[in-house]
Scaffold this active site. Structure first.
Site, mmCIF file in Angstrom:
data_model
loop_
_atom_site.group_PDB
_atom_site.id
_atom_site.type_symbol
_atom_site.label_atom_id
_atom_site.label_comp_id
_atom_site.label_asym_id
_atom_site.label_seq_id
_atom_site.Cartn_x
_atom_site.Cartn_y
_atom_site.Cartn_z
ATOM 1 C CG HIS A 1 6.023 5.515 2.362
ATOM 2 N ND1 HIS A 1 5.716 5.918 3.638
ATOM 3 C CD2 HIS A 1 4.840 5.295 1.743
ATOM 4 C CE1 HIS A 1 4.400 5.954 3.782
ATOM 5 N NE2 HIS A 1 3.844 5.570 2.644
ATOM 6 C CB ALA B 1 -0.922 -0.004 1.210
#
Lengths: 457, 546, 457, 546
Positions: free
Chosen positions: B199, B69
């Site tokens: 990230h 995600a």
């Protein structure tokens, strides 16, 4: 254009799915588990799965969706998730105190081969499952079937809670399949009206269409109780609504506990509802009350009154097998023409059934199981339709192709109503008809020339 | 009610609250959570230590998502002309399909693949026999259909486990196509402890495979990149508007409303302005090391913060023309903002909020609330690290645990040909003296009031308790939390997706936000929860004899 | 443009009505009379009146509407319609054999001054009214009030059938006013749910939403029976829903037979329904069951979930006083802004009530009783709105001004659904909300730029 | 089922049917109805006499409307640029508002007042003190708002009774305006026995106040008026298309898609083609008497009738070019018609219909049904006169009763300056020999099959009985009858408004009609009326052991 890269020319794809008409098993298992009273669904995998399923269900229902996860880390993925699961069970019963934990697996835990029954046994041995509480589990690998399969697998695990006493309870099991909470409510109303005493499972009504009253209940009033699930083994018979969602559970009870089952279509539209009501009647040996005849007659009345707006209109459909089979039959019965039909859920028998239902319509239907919305869109570009019926993702096609669009199926993320107004049964048929006529007439009112603009429709 | 004069937690002792929150947990869990729930007693530069970026507790209902995600959803999702192909079972691609409200503007005929959801839809046999062939075929089919500039491949959980070598497959296809850059992300969901790992993984690959690909000189006098802005609800559009007005050229945004070429040209700027440092600071550091581009922390959430950030940028370029222009712009933009602020303030003054989101957003939004006279009485992040709470200065003291160690740290060195420091050490020092804060950011805690409660990785149970105890006027988190909070009669604002609102960044965004929050905290709706027969249960029949 | 001659500039009109927001009394009397079981409405006038009323009601309900007429000729108009009426009574009882003939007058018979009670007496004397059959009558001059007045007058004549025995029957009279058959059904469901035994009159459910079953019944099962109407005089109390439609009948029973009454608003929307339920509770001295609390909570839940789409949206309304009062209160409770409101029915107190309801909204509402759609359209041209709620005639304004449009009120000639899905009560509120949100969101999906196009709403 | 070989009424003896229909009536009523229900035994020119155009029986549920409906609704309603102002209580204007589907095409900026509903909305005091002042004021307000070419005032019941002199008011306002023709219609609903009286009143006033107002010569070689065509569902558009294709110029249509100026120029044509003679023959006669324009009966319902009518018109003009052109057009238009006919015929052949509408439409439509091989087993009209059933030739034998006598017959004489016979007596005779049927039309009965049942002013009770006894495959009438018939499981087609269909006139219309009727008589819907448990009520539980 929103889907500006979709070419009209259709090329065969072997490996690539684009704009799927399905999602993965676990979310189906989670939704089914929410239909058990006092149950916390648990996702045995990394925490993203659970987060995604909760988000999607929340956007669809605009209601809180509680579910927990084993929160796999890299370590767990290597050494197995048993430790996480055991800790989870302990934490859940301590903090949230559900009646039941309904565990489903994920592609992660399936790939590493975690054995849930064994883990559950360990939990029992370690006393992590309080007396009178339950942990059930379903194997729902994301890489097989679809969300529908996952739903079916969890429903079968619910049926596996059956604990026959040997004494029949005079009830009939009704397995509604993946329909809205309000549909389950409506099915209960119809069953009651026919005078049949039943056990409906799963039952998300009262769970996912709750009130705003200032208090939050992680476990609302609704849901099929454990006692009811255990009693399903003593029932006279089982009616499974939708082979894809409910057939396995019904057959399980039949095979394992000799509870005879009938597998019917989901009661969407006139004929499927007729068969459902009639099956209730013949199975329970009761007479159908006038009240139901009236509801039926109202549906037939509206069909006859509005036939001219429906006749020969072409429809494109995407959704799940049980729903598509029922809606296709309904549309055909309205003299409408379902011409393009896709589901993401694999299964040749779906295509066969659709072909049967559209036989003699005088055209070759485009139907594909394990298809996707990209293909549906291409079909529409090649043979335009008058109406699209699909979940919310259809809105991108509808806007690009300027199509009247009825949102139906899962998920519906951008409109209200599906939580509160059933589409099953005769009243549901009226609602479907109202929606279909509504968008067709809106289009007519939009496009009619001023000379042809009508006051009366 | 106004809590203006009271302590943030009203009649409650913060310590009691903390005790309440954890008392239901098993002892081991309680001990752990105790380290993640901090009563804010930040003094000057002395902030209490918080435990963050640690594993989620199995079975405890968390707000967190996974690495995939963070990588596919957050960082790579917003880039419109890269075809994102998810390698795995269907679900992960489906759930990340258009669900984040990161807007893009491709114009009438630019490439835009964001409305498409691509997956290899792995089946059982792929798991058993391996999925590399299918992946290669899928990349080929995507290429044949779309002929994109670039294809990004994302691995979901099983891929790593069955050992598909997605990077080799990607490299091979890139080689084969010639005109299409193909690369992969090993962002399996089980990696790390939250989105944060995703990230990092995204940062690495973008830097490795895209940044620096295009050396072409782009026009513009004051060239910057904006890092960590995702154009949720159009935030980026508003910031771009302001930049243009100021004459600042934003070459690349990571990654809101971005394109492949923006990333490829990111090394041609003179400054990196970092907004959400949590999700993107890796790229900032690497750009500095390899190309010599300094970075500063900025924040465009809140009109005052926006003004402050613009001034910082102008100061950095150290050019009076820009400094003056920025002042003009601020002077032009602020009056309507202040007017809107004044309009709502009588109704928002003293109202209380709780914010539990992201890795630095909670911090950013606390400023916006204070502009409205609202107090943030409790806050925390979903995937932050200690430095996000305590400030970057504590980085050296951070111990890296096993989960973080598993996330690749790429070795970057000055580029032999292209390394070129934009400012000399002296200039940097000069500017630092003037208050341009290079390579640093504050944490959330120092900006929070004394006695407010900071909670990392807040969970369902604690959220419910908090709301019941402190009855905030507004609670901010994500979609999963929205309705359980609202069931308690407290309005809930999503600050990941903004519900259906936005932009909230910049000047116009601040106005939007004031009005939206005013709507939420003053809506009549919350007064309808009790029926008349619940409010006056007595049964006295009364007739009006009309 | 469909209404191309409507100027933006508003000029005062003294004598001319354009595009009315009302029609004449007799049609209301006819609709009310259809709510008596076994009743044939009879129009005492020239045959055109009856033909027009039957046509309009038929187009609205898509159901057969039986009613007879005195078929005045020039002769009758000069010498009086008594002979025609007497012949009609005889023919009707001979050929159609209703339980009741409900006669209403017209501008014609009123102008010539026919005296119905006297004619009825004559019919009785001449033995033209069979034993056990009834003829009731209402004076409904088309040149006074509106269709709402005519409805109210016939309902009052129904109340006049009350024949108290002196012994209370423990029931509560509920007068629903001019709402849809399905609304009457829903009101009965709610009353029953609260545990109150009631007499609802008129009751067109089961009369005007009938099934298609192959048989035609001029007098279907539904409707309030004569026995029930006679029993209204023995009831504990009367709840009148809507002063304009039901107040007079309630006050009649109060004044004449000491049946105390409360006049409430029609139960559209949250607050009006709250007051209705609470009035049932306090009047009957019962407790409100959880089930109703749940329905209520669902409505509040949807309001809270969707508030951002409703907040500050401007609405133009046309319809009948009782409906407009209720919907205005509902819209205000949603933080919406009803800015233009017209009814064709005269009455200053309507304007006063609307002003009260919109007080403190921070704007001056445009409201007019005895207004018309021409004026409403001009108001809209001068201050545009986000939504129009009106009967079908609003579609001409909606298309010209490109307005989101919800059809609500009477008549609805061009859409389906109003026959089957109630808008009263909490569930009705959910439906109204669904419809309002639907058109607003359809507009958003149509007009959003591609960058702003939303998957989730 | 096919009744092809059987008599129209199947197993029923027509006489028994008639007895059934009237047996429930009181003796007096039965006697009257017996004269209006005729078993068709038409032989050559010998048709049985039917009682028609007589009073409706009070209390007997009739299909009929009133004089106002015939005047304002039918004749004047379709004219787009005349403002129709109804003087009376609100209802009558409301009910006639856009409810008839008579379409018009005003172009983008032509006048079109058909979407407007104007009324004086008379109140009690107007009834008591008279409504003339209010009417004058309303006319003024309408004029000030719309500045129309013309305003037509219609009286409803009370107006006549209270003695408002609407004609004087109209004349005064016309005088006052100068540029707007204002006139009134005393069409109170109680006049006459049906809509028919209203048609007559409308004819009179249109002829008196509009026809002949514009002497300007209009271009066109073959100029005609089409009388009695109301453009329901676009019928008129289709007929216009065909006329244009043939080179025939239709100066004025009474009154579908018409304008004031068309009426004003109606006297400039060389032929009146009369379609619905019932509603408009008065105008035809007056135009002949005053201006010398002959008229012939035409019928554009049915492709064959259309061809026939076109040929008649061509014959009338007696010009080979036109005759050839008409033949070309027919040759071009017929093939698709025949193809469509063939396509549906296997499914419609032998099906039975009943038609009860209008004053000549039932007659017209019976042709269209026979084109599909469908048999009209019973038919009748709503407001016809004897000649509509038996043929114009019986006119001399018609006795005029009190109700008809009350309807003004206007005295018309040859126009001193403009009377000019288009054809000499000899030419007329010539043409008549060739079969051009001047001033004549057939009745319904001669065209109906032996033993079929003709019923005038059919009512609810008789309709229900007929359907129950004869179970037709289709019933045709109006909206009031639609659903009671369909409740019996028999599809019902509105032939006043065409439901939502049309055009059905001309060639294209015939195709539309074939397809619409095919849809109706072959719809699956009618097979759903019984539920399975009604069809097999036995209670044998059966399980599929899947």
């Amino acid at each position: 254009m929103l889907l500006r890269h979709t070419p009209q020319e259709i090329t065969e794809r072997q490996a690539l799915t684009i704009n799927p008409a399905k999602t993965c098993q676990p979310i189906g298992a989670m939704y089914a588990a929410l239909g058990i009273h006092g149950c916390l669904p648990h996702s045995h995998g990394s925490q993203g799965c659970c987060a995604y399923h909760r988000s999607t269900l929340t956007r669809h229902y605009k209601e809180p969706i509680s579910a927990s996860t084993s929160s796999f880390t890299e370590g767990a993925s290597v050494f197995g998730g048993s430790a996480n699961m055991l800790q989870a069970i302990n934490n859940i019963f301590t903090v949230y105190q559900p009646e039941v934990i309904a565990v489903h697996t994920t592609c992660l835990s399936e790939t590493i081969g975690d054995d849930l029954p064994q883990i559950k046994k360990k939990a029992l041995d370690e006393g992590k499952i309080p007396a009178g509480k339950y942990v059930i589990s379903a194997s729902t690998p994301s890489y097989a079937g679809s969300h529908v399969t996952g739903f079916s697998n969890m429903v079968t695990s619910m049926a596996a809670m059956a604990a026959p006493t040997g004494k029949k309870n005079g009830k009939i099991n009704v397995i509604p399949g993946w329909v809205e909470p309000t549909d389950m409510e409506e099915i209960k109303r119809l069953v009651k009206l026919v005078g049949v005493s039943s056990i409906l499972f799963p039952d998300t009504s009262g769970v996912l269409n709750g009130p705003l009253s200032g208090e939050y209940k992680m476990f609302p009033e609704g849901g099929t109780t454990v006692a009811e699930l255990q009693a399903t083994g003593d029932s006279l018979a089982t009616l499974a609504l939708g082979d894809w969602c409910s057939g396995d559970a019904a057959r399980y009870l039949d095979k394992t506990h000799k509870v005879p089952c009938q597998v019917l279509d989901m009661p969407f539209g006139l004929k499927a509802t007729d068969r459902f009501i009639d099956a209730l009647r013949t199975t329970a040996g009761v007479n159908v009350p006038e009240e139901i005849g009236l509801e039926r007659g109202q549906l037939v009345d509206m069909i006859s009154d509005m036939h001219q707006y429906l006749y020969k209109k072409k429809v494109a459909l995407a959704g799940d097998p049980d729903q598509l089979i029922a809606i296709t039959e309904f549309l055909v019965s309205l003299d409408m023409c379902p011409v393009h039909i896709v589901t993401g859920t694999p299964g040749k028998k779906f295509e066969r059934r659709i072909k049967e239902l559209t036989e003699g319509m005088g055209y070759e239907v485009n139907v594909k199981a394990k298809g996707d919305l990209f293909l549906l869109h291409q079909w529409i570009k090649n043979e335009p339709v008058d109406l699209l019926i699909c979940n919310t993702y259809g809105k991108y096609i509808a806007r690009d192709e300027d199509l009247p669009f009825v949102r139906w199926g899962f998920p519906i993320l951008d409109r209200q109503g599906h939580q509160y107004f059933p589409t099953v049964g005769y009243k549901g048929g009226l609602r479907l008809l109202e929606k279909i006529l509504g968008v067709l007439m809106d289009r007519k009112d939009r496009d009619d020339s001023e000379s042809k603009f009508e006051l009366v429709l | 009610m106004t809590t203006a004069m009271k302590k943030p937690t009203g009649d409650w002792q913060p310590a009691d609250i903390k005790a309440e929150l954890i008392k239901k947990y098993p002892a081991k869990i309680a001990r752990k959570r105790a380290k993640q729930i901090i009563i804010n007693e930040a003094q000057e530069n002395e902030t209490p230590e918080i435990m963050a970026n640690v594993r989620t507790i199995p079975g405890i209902i968390t707000m967190r998502g996974c690495t995939y995600a963070g990588c596919k959803g957050v960082i790579m999702g917003p880039t419109r002309d890269i075809v994102n192909l998810v390698h795995g079972p269907i679900g992960c691609s489906f759930y990340a399909w258009l669900t984040r409200r990161n807007q893009t503007d491709a114009g009438p005929d630019g490439d835009n693949f964001m409305t498409y959801c691509l997956s290899t839809d792995m089946q059982e046999q792929d798991i058993i026999f391996g999925g590399e062939k299918k992946l290669a075929a899928a990349i080929q089919e995507a290429y044949d259909l779309f002929h994109p500039r670039s294809i990004a491949v994302f691995a979901t959980c099983p891929v790593g486990l069955i050992g598909d070598d997605i990077h080799t497959v990607a490299a091979t296809m890139k080689e084969k196509f010639g005109d299409c850059n193909v690369y992969a992300f090993s962002c399996e969901g089980y990696k790390g402890v939250s989105q944060s790992a995703g990230h990092h993984i995204a940062n690495n690959q973008v830097f490795r495979h895209i940044v620096g690909e295009n050396d072409a000189e782009k026009p513009g006098k004051y060239k910057i990149n904006l890092l960590g802005e995702y154009n949720i609800g159009g935030d980026g559009f508003e910031i771009d508007r302001i930049f243009e007005k100021c004459g600042i050229t934003c070459i690349s945004t990571f990654s809101g409303n971005s394109t492949y070429d923006q990333f490829a040209s990111a090394h041609t700027v003179d400054l990196n302005a970092v907004m959400c440092h949590r999700s993107i600071n890796y790229v900032a550091d690497m750009l500095e090391t390899k190309f010599g581009i300094p970075w500063i922390k900025v924040n465009f959430i809140g009109a005052d913060s926006t003004a402050k950030s613009l001034r910082k940028i102008a100061q950095y370029f150290d050019d009076q023309a820009l400094i003056d222009r920025v002042e003009e712009v601020i002077e032009e933009e602020m009056p309507p903002v202040l007017a809107a602020r004044q309009e709502v303030r009588p109704r928002t003054e003293g109202k209380t909020a709780m914010i539990f989101i992201g890795g630095s957003r909670a911090h950013h939004y606390s400023f916006l609330f204070s502009e409205m006279g609202m107090k943030t009485i409790s806050a925390g992040h979903e995937f932050a690290h200690r430095d996000d709470y305590e400030g970057r200065r504590i980085l050296p003291h951070l111990k890296v645990d096993a989960d973080s160690r598993n996330i690749e740290e790429i070795e970057v060195n000055p580029d032999p040909t292209r390394y070129q420091p934009r400012k000399s050490a002296e200039e940097i020092e000069e500017l630092q003296k003037k208050g341009v804060p290079f390579n640093s950011y504050e944490g959330l805690m120092p900006d929070m009031e004394q006695g407010s409660i900071i909670i990392d990785d807040l969970n369902q149970h604690e959220a419910e308790k908090l709301v019941e105890m402190l009855k905030p006027d507004l609670f901010c988190a994500g979609i999963k939390e929205k309705y359980s909070v609202q069931k308690l009669g407290v309005p809930m604002k999503q600050l990941h997706s903004y519900d259906s609102g936005g932009p909230y960044a910049g000047f116009q965004g601040a106005i939007n936000f004031y009005q939206e929050i005013d709507r939420l905290v003053n809506s009549k709706v919350w007064s309808y929860m009790k029926a008349p027969w619940q409010e006056n249960p007595q049964l006295s029949a009364t007739y009006n004899w009309e």
